[in-house]
Design a protein around this motif. Structure first.
Motif, PDB file in Angstrom:
ATOM      1  N   TYR A  93       0.707  -1.276   0.075  1.00  0.00           N
ATOM      2  CA  TYR A  93      -0.047  -0.039  -0.090  1.00  0.00           C
ATOM      3  C   TYR A  93       0.780   1.396  -0.044  1.00  0.00           C
ATOM      4  N   ALA A  94       2.176   1.127   0.361  1.00  0.00           N
ATOM      5  CA  ALA A  94       2.998   2.504   0.347  1.00  0.00           C
ATOM      6  C   ALA A  94       2.951   3.100  -1.032  1.00  0.00           C
ATOM      7  N   PHE A  95       2.935   2.217  -2.068  1.00  0.00           N
ATOM      8  CA  PHE A  95       2.855   2.602  -3.453  1.00  0.00           C
ATOM      9  C   PHE A  95       1.495   3.131  -4.052  1.00  0.00           C
ATOM     10  N   ALA A 115       2.184  -0.493 -10.857  1.00  0.00           N
ATOM     11  CA  ALA A 115       1.907  -1.811 -10.902  1.00  0.00           C
ATOM     12  C   ALA A 115       1.863  -2.274  -9.324  1.00  0.00           C
ATOM     13  N   LYS A 116       2.444  -1.837  -8.316  1.00  0.00           N
ATOM     14  CA  LYS A 116       2.538  -2.138  -7.102  1.00  0.00           C
ATOM     15  C   LYS A 116       1.234  -1.632  -6.381  1.00  0.00           C
ATOM     16  N   GLY A 117       0.830  -0.399  -6.719  1.00  0.00           N
ATOM     17  CA  GLY A 117      -0.099   0.174  -5.986  1.00  0.00           C
ATOM     18  C   GLY A 117      -1.662  -0.225  -6.241  1.00  0.00           C
ATOM     19  N   ALA A 118      -1.853  -1.131  -7.102  1.00  0.00           N
ATOM     20  CA  ALA A 118      -3.131  -1.949  -7.325  1.00  0.00           C
ATOM     21  C   ALA A 118      -3.178  -3.415  -7.754  1.00  0.00           C
ATOM     22  N   LEU A 119      -4.086  -4.107  -7.500  1.00  0.00           N
ATOM     23  CA  LEU A 119      -4.119  -5.429  -7.848  1.00  0.00           C
ATOM     24  C   LEU A 119      -4.435  -5.666  -9.171  1.00  0.00           C
ATOM     25  N   THR A 120      -3.958  -6.566 -10.072  1.00  0.00           N
ATOM     26  CA  THR A 120      -4.307  -6.934 -11.349  1.00  0.00           C
ATOM     27  C   THR A 120      -5.698  -7.565 -10.992  1.00  0.00           C
ATOM     28  N   VAL A 176      -5.462  -2.484  -2.996  1.00  0.00           N
ATOM     29  CA  VAL A 176      -4.834  -3.096  -2.021  1.00  0.00           C
ATOM     30  C   VAL A 176      -5.208  -2.387  -0.674  1.00  0.00           C
ATOM     31  N   ARG A 177      -5.544  -3.304   0.205  1.00  0.00           N
ATOM     32  CA  ARG A 177      -5.892  -2.843   1.485  1.00  0.00           C
ATOM     33  C   ARG A 177      -5.239  -1.610   2.147  1.00  0.00           C
ATOM     34  N   PRO A 178      -5.496  -0.497   2.576  1.00  0.00           N
ATOM     35  CA  PRO A 178      -4.928   0.489   3.080  1.00  0.00           C
ATOM     36  C   PRO A 178      -4.356   0.000   4.489  1.00  0.00           C
ATOM     37  N   TYR A 179      -3.277   0.830   4.873  1.00  0.00           N
ATOM     38  CA  TYR A 179      -2.872   0.563   6.246  1.00  0.00           C
ATOM     39  C   TYR A 179      -3.839   1.318   7.091  1.00  0.00           C
ATOM     40  N   ASN A 180      -4.056   0.896   8.131  1.00  0.00           N
ATOM     41  CA  ASN A 180      -4.922   1.228   9.204  1.00  0.00           C
ATOM     42  C   ASN A 180      -5.334   2.944   9.416  1.00  0.00           C
ATOM     43  N   LYS A 181      -3.992   3.393   9.313  1.00  0.00           N
ATOM     44  CA  LYS A 181      -3.752   4.758   9.588  1.00  0.00           C
ATOM     45  C   LYS A 181      -4.820   5.571   8.532  1.00  0.00           C
ATOM     46  N   TYR A 182      -4.403   5.201   7.050  1.00  0.00           N
ATOM     47  CA  TYR A 182      -5.005   5.576   6.130  1.00  0.00           C
ATOM     48  C   TYR A 182      -6.545   5.068   5.710  1.00  0.00           C
TER      49      TYR A 182
END
Length: 263
Positions: A93-95, A115-120, A176-182
């Motif tokens: 999720y950092a990306f 490509a890192k920031g979303a799932l295919t 991608v599931r966000p980190y809890n903070k976000y």
């Protein structure tokens, strides 16, 4: 008067430095500073520097303090970092929503970040059923423990169910599931497709999971989720639980049959 360097000044200096270093291929800004409205005066700058393979040690560029958190990655390592099978999937999720501040001429770093920031669709299809099943397992354990008067167990099981639930719901959207903070920020600024998963509905319900009313909240999460899961083609995962699903349902007027198909 002594001037104390701010995080913004340190980040600007870093940018100026790496733009003059041919070994540095890209700079990616992540964290709170990459998400509008999230950063505070105490927020540092989370940076990924992508460097040439074989460029030699660039340890002078790496740092982690109150102002900058800089990770230096060779291109070969960055290609797979945070992706499935890398061992660093936790960092994916950092990306999501990250900003590519420096890129190669052909846009390679931007492509890798996207490509890192979303799932295919293929990744989401492979990921979702397992997390749905894991959610059902923890949810069932929660309500069963509550039935048997095991208050602590019920609360812990409810808390464990939430990450599985969120990973599943976001995967349904190829996200991608966000980190809890976000999570609250994500739901407000990038809403999911259903009113049951809107910020104003879902955040209070998830908060209830952390209270003595956890079993009730878990039942509501499941009951609102079931018709959508069936509509997305995951009825077999649900049906494998047989009559045990009855413990998870509450009467909300929500139909248990598919309301639509994945768009």
């Amino acid at each position: 008067m002594t001037h104390t360097t701010s995080a913004a000044e340190e980040y600007a200096a870093l940018l100026n430095r790496v733009r003059r270093d041919r070994r540095v291929l890209g700079l990616v800004l992540s964290g709170s500073r990459a998400r509008a409205g999230v950063a505070t005066e105490r927020s540092d700058y989370d940076v990924y520097l992508v460097v040439e393979d074989g460029a030699g040690p660039l340890t002078a560029l790496a740092r982690r303090d109150a102002l900058l958190d800089v990770m230096v990655l060779p291109l070969a390592e960055f290609r797979t970092h945070a992706l499935a099978g890398s061992g660093t999937e936790w960092n994916r999720y950092a990306f999501t929503h990250a900003k590519v501040e420096m890129d190669t001429a052909d846009g390679l770093i931007g492509e890798l970040v996207a490509a890192k920031g979303a799932l295919t669709r293929e990744e989401a299809a492979a990921l979702a059923p397992g997390f749905l099943d894991a959610f059902l397992n923890s949810a069932y354990r929660c309500v069963k423990s509550a039935r048997d008067g095991q208050v602590l167990a019920a609360g812990l099981d409810a808390a464990e169910a939430v990450p599985y639930f969120l990973t599943y719901v976001f995967a349904l959207h190829n996200r991608v599931r966000p980190y809890n903070k976000y999570l609250p920020w994500e739901l407000r600024h990038h809403p999911l497709s259903r009113p049951e998963w809107s910020h104003d509905h879902l955040v209070p319900l998830l908060s209830e999971v952390l209270t003595p009313s956890a079993p009730t909240a878990i039942r509501r999460l499941f009951t609102e989720l079931e018709p959508q899961a069936r509509g997305w083609g995951h009825g077999a995962v649900l049906d494998d639980w047989g009559d045990d699903l009855g413990m998870l349902r509450v009467s909300t007027g929500v139909p248990r049959q598919p309301t639509g198909s994945r768009g």
